[in-house]
Design an enzyme around this catalytic site. Structure first.
Site, PDB file in Angstrom:
ATOM      1  N   LYS A   1       0.866  -1.191   0.000  1.00  7.66           N
ATOM      2  CA  LYS A   1       0.000   0.000   0.000  1.00  7.66           C
ATOM      3  C   LYS A   1       0.896   1.233   0.000  1.00  7.66           C
ATOM      4  O   LYS A   1       1.815   1.343   0.814  1.00  7.66           O
ATOM      5  CB  LYS A   1      -0.927   0.006   1.222  1.00  7.66           C
TER       6      LYS A   1
ATOM      7  N   ASP B   1      -1.596   8.196  14.401  1.00  6.27           N
ATOM      8  CA  ASP B   1      -0.911   7.090  13.733  1.00  6.27           C
ATOM      9  C   ASP B   1       0.416   7.549  13.131  1.00  6.27           C
ATOM     10  O   ASP B   1       0.919   6.943  12.197  1.00  6.27           O
ATOM     11  CB  ASP B   1      -1.815   6.495  12.638  1.00  6.27           C
TER      12      ASP B   1
HETATM   13  N1  LIG Z   1      -5.122   4.042  12.883  1.00  4.27           N
HETATM   14  C1  LIG Z   1      -5.383   3.887  11.622  1.00  4.27           C
HETATM   15  O1  LIG Z   1      -5.419   2.778  11.133  1.00  4.27           O
HETATM   16  C2  LIG Z   1      -5.693   5.070  10.773  1.00  4.27           C
HETATM   17  C3  LIG Z   1      -6.201   4.878   9.475  1.00  4.27           C
HETATM   18  C4  LIG Z   1      -6.530   5.998   8.711  1.00  4.27           C
HETATM   19  C5  LIG Z   1      -6.331   7.288   9.201  1.00  4.27           C
HETATM   20  N2  LIG Z   1      -5.810   7.425  10.451  1.00  4.27           N
HETATM   21  C6  LIG Z   1      -5.573   8.770  11.019  1.00  4.27           C
HETATM   22  O2  LIG Z   1      -6.847   9.232  11.451  1.00  4.27           O
HETATM   23  C7  LIG Z   1      -6.878  10.639  11.364  1.00  4.27           C
HETATM   24  C8  LIG Z   1      -8.121  11.075  10.584  1.00  4.27           C
HETATM   25  O3  LIG Z   1      -8.026  10.603   9.252  1.00  4.27           O
HETATM   26  P1  LIG Z   1      -9.189  10.880   8.179  1.00  4.27           P
HETATM   27  O4  LIG Z   1      -8.725  10.354   6.878  1.00  4.27           O
HETATM   28  O5  LIG Z   1     -10.483  10.364   8.714  1.00  4.27           O
HETATM   29  O6  LIG Z   1      -9.175  12.481   8.171  1.00  4.27           O
HETATM   30  P2  LIG Z   1     -10.319  13.491   7.781  1.00  4.27           P
HETATM   31  O7  LIG Z   1      -9.642  14.785   7.516  1.00  4.27           O
HETATM   32  O8  LIG Z   1     -11.192  12.908   6.719  1.00  4.27           O
HETATM   33  O9  LIG Z   1     -11.202  13.610   9.121  1.00  4.27           O
HETATM   34  C9  LIG Z   1     -10.732  14.163  10.311  1.00  4.27           C
HETATM   35  C10 LIG Z   1     -11.952  14.703  11.065  1.00  4.27           C
HETATM   36  O10 LIG Z   1     -11.568  15.065  12.385  1.00  4.27           O
HETATM   37  C11 LIG Z   1     -12.224  16.303  12.697  1.00  4.27           C
HETATM   38  N3  LIG Z   1     -11.462  16.940  13.785  1.00  4.27           N
HETATM   39  C12 LIG Z   1     -10.296  17.622  13.729  1.00  4.27           C
HETATM   40  N4  LIG Z   1      -9.911  17.992  14.964  1.00  4.27           N
HETATM   41  C13 LIG Z   1     -10.858  17.537  15.818  1.00  4.27           C
HETATM   42  C14 LIG Z   1     -11.030  17.616  17.219  1.00  4.27           C
HETATM   43  N5  LIG Z   1     -10.138  18.222  18.010  1.00  4.27           N
HETATM   44  N6  LIG Z   1     -12.140  17.056  17.764  1.00  4.27           N
HETATM   45  C15 LIG Z   1     -13.065  16.435  16.986  1.00  4.27           C
HETATM   46  N7  LIG Z   1     -12.944  16.339  15.640  1.00  4.27           N
HETATM   47  C16 LIG Z   1     -11.855  16.869  15.065  1.00  4.27           C
HETATM   48  C17 LIG Z   1     -12.237  17.066  11.401  1.00  4.27           C
HETATM   49  O11 LIG Z   1     -13.212  18.096  11.414  1.00  4.27           O
HETATM   50  C18 LIG Z   1     -12.566  15.947  10.412  1.00  4.27           C
HETATM   51  O12 LIG Z   1     -13.949  15.754  10.252  1.00  4.27           O
HETATM   52  C19 LIG Z   1      -5.555  11.075  10.717  1.00  4.27           C
HETATM   53  O13 LIG Z   1      -4.639  11.425  11.742  1.00  4.27           O
HETATM   54  C20 LIG Z   1      -5.090   9.822  10.011  1.00  4.27           C
HETATM   55  O14 LIG Z   1      -3.695   9.799   9.836  1.00  4.27           O
HETATM   56  C21 LIG Z   1      -5.506   6.365  11.236  1.00  4.27           C
END
Ligand SMILES: NC(=O)c1ccc[n+]([C@@H]2O[C@H](COP(=O)([O-])OP(=O)(O)OC[C@H]3O[C@@H](n4cnc5c(N)ncnc54)[C@H](O)[C@@H]3O)[C@@H](O)[C@H]2O)c1
Length: 313
Positions: free
Chosen positions: A67, A215
């Site tokens: 990936k 992450d």
């Molecule tokens: N652990 C995993 O397997 C995994 C997988 C994918 C993404 N992630 C991580 O998850 C996070 C989100 O990814 P995404 O693709 O969903 O991003 P995204 O930008 O689509 O969504 C993030 C959301 O969080 C909200 N947000 C920001 N700050 C906030 C706060 N303090 N309180 C509440 N809401 C808040 C934003 O408004 C947005 O809706 C990133 O850090 C990404 O790297 C982790």
């Protein structure tokens, strides 16, 4: 000539339901814990503060996967997704490329599945409320998975309009406040990890939290002081201790490998999960290539008889 099937986001989502994703991810965690599926460490190619690229390989079930995926937190402000990329699946017996899949869809399915699976396995049996905090692409997937598993869920987002929209679209409810969302029996956090959500004293006895957002380096959704109040679980110690929620606490010496249990070991029955109703359980997810492999193979299985676009090289 190389000839591979192409699954765009809609094809991945049509092929793998959230229910199927939970089962596939469960099997992958167990196969990894048993040493049957392998996963060299994820490589970060950083271009901070803009974002980073990740190369994530895995081998299992007769296939190899790579990936190539991004995380660019500032993208939504420019109307671009945070996460984009490709999943390549090759036949492990002869190295031939078999499929190319939309990585964001594979990621969302496996991230939602891992968050909810951890909540189901580590949460209290009588847990009665669930919330998702941060309902962008991957938080929405977690909410969708909770609902597919028959559990009502309330949603909170820094953008209240988004929480309301996603809730209406999925048939969930919007939480009245962040405090309400933080107080649920089962909490999934999927924010960019810039703001700590669980500050001193906010974790409640008996609660389970799947911390999905942190992450990568420098991100956190809970303070170190809150982490050490809980029984700690992770997807993979190598990844979690270097780039996950636990990384800061590991660096400062307050958490060591003996304090953290891999969820695969719990699922495989070789380690204990929750030990009492009062215990707080935290799952630090960094996202594993074996989860992606599980979803990709479930998708390929489901589309075996479907005519798909071909990539010919
Ligand atoms: N652990 C995993 O397997 C995994 C997988 C994918 C993404 N992630 C991580 O998850 C996070 C989100 O990814 P995404 O693709 O969903 O991003 P995204 O930008 O689509 O969504 C993030 C959301 O969080 C909200 N947000 C920001 N700050 C906030 C706060 N303090 N309180 C509440 N809401 C808040 C934003 O408004 C947005 O809706 C990133 O850090 C990404 O790297 C982790």
């Amino acid at each position: 000539m190389t000839r591979a099937v192409v699954l765009d986001g809609a094809a991945v989502e049509a092929a793998v339901s959230p229910q199927r994703a939970v089962e596939a991810v469960r099997e992958a965690f167990v196969a990894h814990a048993r040493g049957e599926w392998s996963m060299p460490p994820k490589v970060y190619v950083t271009n901070y503060p803009a974002g980073d690229f990740r190369a994530m390989p895995a081998l299992g079930g007769g296939y190899a996967l790579l990936k190539w995926i991004t995380s660019f937190p500032g993208n939504p402000a420019q109307g671009l997704p945070t996460v984009t990329g490709l999943v390549l699946v090759s036949d492990a017996s002869n190295g031939r490329l078999r499929a190319v899949l939309n990585a964001a869809s594979v990621t969302a399915l496996r991230t939602g599945a891992a968050a909810v699976l951890a909540a189901e396995v580590l949460g209290r049996a009588d847990a009665s409320s669930a919330s998702v905090i941060g309902v962008g692409v991957n938080g929405r997937a977690a909410a969708r998975t909770f609902l597919a598993r028959g559990r009502a869920v309330s949603l909170w987002d820094a953008d209240p309009g988004r929480a309301a929209r996603v809730a209406a679209e999925l048939g969930a409810t919007a939480a009245a406040s962040l405090d309400d969302a933080l107080a649920a029996d089962l909490v999934v956090t999927v924010t960019p990890g810039h703001d700590v959500l669980f500050t001193a004293g906010t974790l409640r006895p008996g609660q389970h939290v799947s911390l999905m957002g942190a992450d990568g380096p420098g991100k956190a959704e809970a303070t170190d002081g809150e982490l050490v109040r809980a029984r700690l679980f992770c997807d993979d110690w190598e990844q979690a201790s270097h780039g996950g929620e636990l990384a800061h606490a590991v660096e400062s010496g307050v958490v060591g490998p003996e304090d953290v249990t891999a969820i695969g070991d719990v699922l495989a029955g070789t380690a204990q999960g929750r030990t009492s109703a009062d215990e707080i359980t935290l799952f630090d997810s960094t996202g594993l290539a074996i989860q992606d492999l599980a979803i990709a193979l479930a998708a390929l299985d489901a589309v075996a008889d479907v005519e798909l676009p071909l990539l010919e090289l």
